[in-house]
Design an enzyme around this catalytic site. Structure first.
Site, PDB file in Angstrom:
ATOM      1  N   TYR A 102       0.843  -1.233  -0.085  1.00 44.23           N
ATOM      2  CA  TYR A 102       0.078  -0.036  -0.104  1.00 44.23           C
ATOM      3  C   TYR A 102       1.032   1.212   0.065  1.00 44.23           C
ATOM      4  CZ  TYR A 102      -4.532  -2.585   0.152  1.00 44.23           C
ATOM      5  OH  TYR A 102      -5.548  -3.045  -0.342  1.00 44.23           O
ATOM      6  N   ARG A 105       1.593   1.865  -3.731  1.00 42.83           N
ATOM      7  CA  ARG A 105       0.606   2.183  -4.269  1.00 42.83           C
ATOM      8  C   ARG A 105       0.298   3.659  -3.972  1.00 42.83           C
ATOM      9  NH1 ARG A 105      -4.519  -1.883  -4.119  1.00 42.83           N
ATOM     10  NH2 ARG A 105      -5.256  -0.563  -5.588  1.00 42.83           N
ATOM     11  N   HIS A 158     -15.024   1.640  -1.380  1.00 35.26           N
ATOM     12  CA  HIS A 158     -14.113   0.904  -1.183  1.00 35.26           C
ATOM     13  C   HIS A 158     -13.096   1.496  -0.534  1.00 35.26           C
ATOM     14  CE1 HIS A 158     -15.174  -2.249  -4.828  1.00 35.26           C
ATOM     15  NE2 HIS A 158     -15.984  -2.255  -3.690  1.00 35.26           N
ATOM     16  N   CYS A 207      -1.200   4.527  15.326  1.00 32.18           N
ATOM     17  CA  CYS A 207      -2.244   5.394  15.663  1.00 32.18           C
ATOM     18  C   CYS A 207      -1.842   6.602  16.545  1.00 32.18           C
ATOM     19  CB  CYS A 207      -3.467   4.814  16.360  1.00 32.18           C
ATOM     20  SG  CYS A 207      -4.571   5.777  16.691  1.00 32.18           S
ATOM     21  N   GLY A 249     -16.181   2.943 -16.893  1.00 30.37           N
ATOM     22  CA  GLY A 249     -14.825   2.190 -16.734  1.00 30.37           C
ATOM     23  C   GLY A 249     -14.895   1.099 -15.600  1.00 30.37           C
ATOM     24  N   THR A 250     -15.822   0.482 -15.558  1.00 33.55           N
ATOM     25  CA  THR A 250     -16.082  -0.999 -14.926  1.00 33.55           C
ATOM     26  C   THR A 250     -16.405  -2.208 -15.550  1.00 33.55           C
ATOM     27  OG1 THR A 250     -17.339  -1.749 -12.698  1.00 33.55           O
ATOM     28  CG2 THR A 250     -18.409  -0.040 -14.090  1.00 33.55           C
TER      29      THR A 250
END
Length: 310
Positions: A102, A105, A158, A207, A249-250
């Site tokens: 991640y 990304r 999402h 956190c 676009g899906t």
């Protein structure tokens, strides 16, 4: 409760994010229609009269901005595809590896920009709001490119790459740090020969709420997890009132998002699909416009000659 709400509740109680429904479920939502039209002039007439427009977007929109999709052949990060990393189990087993994925990304997205499709949607929303008309974007994407383009009314079903959630206290917070923590600096290279960084848990993102220091995770919906009920409720409300729906676009195969537009179409609302190829849902829609979204969408959402701009 309306038809969409009751059906959605039943399906979402059975199908988690990222999973495909069985063929029997797919058949339940089928509304076979005549072959969809690709007549832009006809679509523009419908668009000119619409008061509440819902736009459902997927990975195909972001792909035109150069965003990796990690899908299909070659869609690997190192030795893994997204569905092997984007799960609660993968995070429990190896939070360092998942955070490297991640982090990579996130860093990629900092260099990407909205493309003409994102911009056309944002400009359409801004223009129509001055006419007392509404546009809502319901996106499966987690890259925030719609937000970057200027879209205001946005439902990210999402989640977002740039939000975190504490695994201890549950606090959700925006986070645009680069790197997100010192230990991830320079990590996350996608090359298959790259060794895992094996970062200790205490050095991964933590956190910052007073006295917590719990391990953070990306605030995204992973494979095997259900959508946020509050987000789903907001989606239901928007789809209940829309009088025009665009699917952009899906692939229309990942549930529960894949049922949104067919359910709208089932109550007689025009649905227009903008996608490189046909999808399993194409024949349920009134319009289908093949090709890159960045090419087909701007003229579709441009100012109509009948619009009055104050």
């Amino acid at each position: 409760m309306c038809l969409f709400q009751s059906t959605a509740r039943r399906l979402v109680s059975q199908v988690h994010c990222g999973l495909k429904a069985s063929s029997s479920k797919k058949q339940k939502f089928c509304l076979e229609m005549a072959r969809p039209s690709s007549n832009m002039a006809d679509f523009r007439e419908v668009f000119a009269k619409a008061k509440h427009i819902a736009i459902i977007t997927g990975a195909g929109v972001s792909a035109e901005s150069g965003v990796p999709t990690f899908r299909g052949a070659g869609g690997f990060w190192r030795k893994w595809q997204a569905q092997e990393l984007a799960t609660p189990g993968a995070f429990a087993r190896n939070p360092s590896r998942v955070w490297e994925f991640y982090h990579y990304r996130r860093e990629v997205m900092l260099s990407k920009h909205p493309n003409p499709a994102h911009i056309a949607i944002a400009e359409c929303e801004k223009r129509l709001s001055k006419q007392g008309r509404s546009v809502v974007v319901i996106t499966q994407n987690i890259d925030e490119l719609h937000r970057k383009a200027g879209t205001k009314h946005l439902l990210e079903i999402h989640g977002s790459l740039f939000k975190t959630r504490c695994t201890s206290c549950g606090n959700v917070a925006a986070n645009y740090k680069s790197p997100i923590c010192p230990a991830l600096a320079g990590k996350g290279a996608p090359d298959p020969d790259t060794e895992d960084a094996a970062i200790p848990v205490e050095d991964l993102p933590q956190c910052e709420e007073d006295g917590c220091n719990g391990l953070l995770r990306p605030h995204v919906v992973w494979f095997g997890e259900a959508l946020d009920p509050s987000v789903l409720t907001a989606v239901e409300k928007e789809l209940d009132i829309c009088d025009l729906c665009l699917v952009v676009g899906t692939s229309s195969v990942v549930y529960p998002a894949a049922m949104f537009a067919p359910q709208v179409s089932a109550r007689g609302v025009p649905v227009a699909e903008f996608n490189m190829e046909t999808t399993p849902a194409t024949n349920r829609f009134r319009f289908h416009f093949p090709g890159p979204c960045g090419t087909t969408l701007p003229p579709a959402l441009a100012r109509h000659e009948t619009e009055i701009i104050s």
